[in-house]
Write an enzyme that holds these catalytic residues in place. Sequence first.
Site, PDB file in Angstrom:
ATOM      1  N   LYS A 174       0.856  -1.190   0.000  1.00  0.00           N
ATOM      2  CA  LYS A 174       0.000   0.000   0.000  1.00  0.00           C
ATOM      3  C   LYS A 174       0.894   1.243   0.000  1.00  0.00           C
ATOM      4  CE  LYS A 174      -4.258   1.215   2.437  1.00  0.00           C
ATOM      5  NZ  LYS A 174      -4.939   1.070   3.732  1.00  0.00           N
TER       6      LYS A 174
HETATM    7  C1  E4P Z   1      -8.105   1.675   4.228  1.00  0.00           C
HETATM    8  O1  E4P Z   1      -7.444   1.289   3.340  1.00  0.00           O
HETATM    9  C2  E4P Z   1      -7.989   3.006   4.829  1.00  0.00           C
HETATM   10  O2  E4P Z   1      -6.733   3.164   5.370  1.00  0.00           O
HETATM   11  C3  E4P Z   1      -9.078   3.171   5.854  1.00  0.00           C
HETATM   12  O3  E4P Z   1     -10.265   2.668   5.284  1.00  0.00           O
HETATM   13  C4  E4P Z   1      -9.242   4.565   6.397  1.00  0.00           C
HETATM   14  O4  E4P Z   1     -10.403   4.601   7.176  1.00  0.00           O
HETATM   15  P1  E4P Z   1     -10.732   5.804   8.183  1.00  0.00           P
HETATM   16  O5  E4P Z   1     -10.966   7.032   7.390  1.00  0.00           O
HETATM   17  O6  E4P Z   1     -11.964   5.360   8.910  1.00  0.00           O
HETATM   18  O7  E4P Z   1      -9.528   5.926   9.094  1.00  0.00           O
END
Ligand code: E4P
Length: 220
Positions: free
Chosen positions: A87
């Site tokens: 990622k």
């Molecule tokens: C996933 O890949 C993201 O990092 C995550 O969904 C972020 O979510 P949040 O905005 O609730 O922290």
Amino acid sequence: MKFFIDTANLDQITEANDLGILDGVTTNPSLMAKEGISGEDNILKHYKKIAKLVDGDVSAEVISTDFKSMVAEGLKLADLADNIVVKVPMTKDGIKTISYLTEEGINTNCTLVFSAGQAILAAKAGATYLSPFVGRVDDINWDGIGLIKEIVKIYSIQGYMTEILAASIRSPLHIVQAAKAGADVVTCPLSSIMGLFNHPLTDSGLAKFLEDHGKLNKSK
Ligand code: E4P
């Protein structure tokens, strides 16, 4: 639409996996910190544990911000297990890193995406997944699901292969809306997945079925 769980908590991943509907996991540095995982060795060990738990892609996020270090970190993460997806944040160095890792045959997830323009750059770089943050767009009074719809349209017109992974999901309704919008994947907290089960008519209907069955099938 594939279902990913958005957590680094092993119990929650196991609980979702046991339902038989889980296609993968996404994590981020905040979710890892929430589990108290710190230090490079512990972080890598934890990703390995997650990758072993599920039969599906597991996104592990780089912490570095410059191209050279991101690539080095990405290669190390990808080496942990076949189902690790690296990622990478939506930055100039991040896009260069995604292009490089794609050339190397490594799967990537472009994260922190908040606009259609960013979505085009990630697709051009060959990202496997694109993570637009629905909830965080809503948080600033914009339209998170509208962003998913816009990207779905562009990707369809252009024939981009990158899978749209609706992230920052905050409710069961977001999951339904992401499905309607045409997202390829949704990643959500366990609470949102579990919320999909709930309907008062299911509860009352089941209670009535069991009551009627009980009336005629009393054990003697
Ligand atoms: C996933 O890949 C993201 O990092 C995550 O969904 C972020 O979510 P949040 O905005 O609730 O922290």
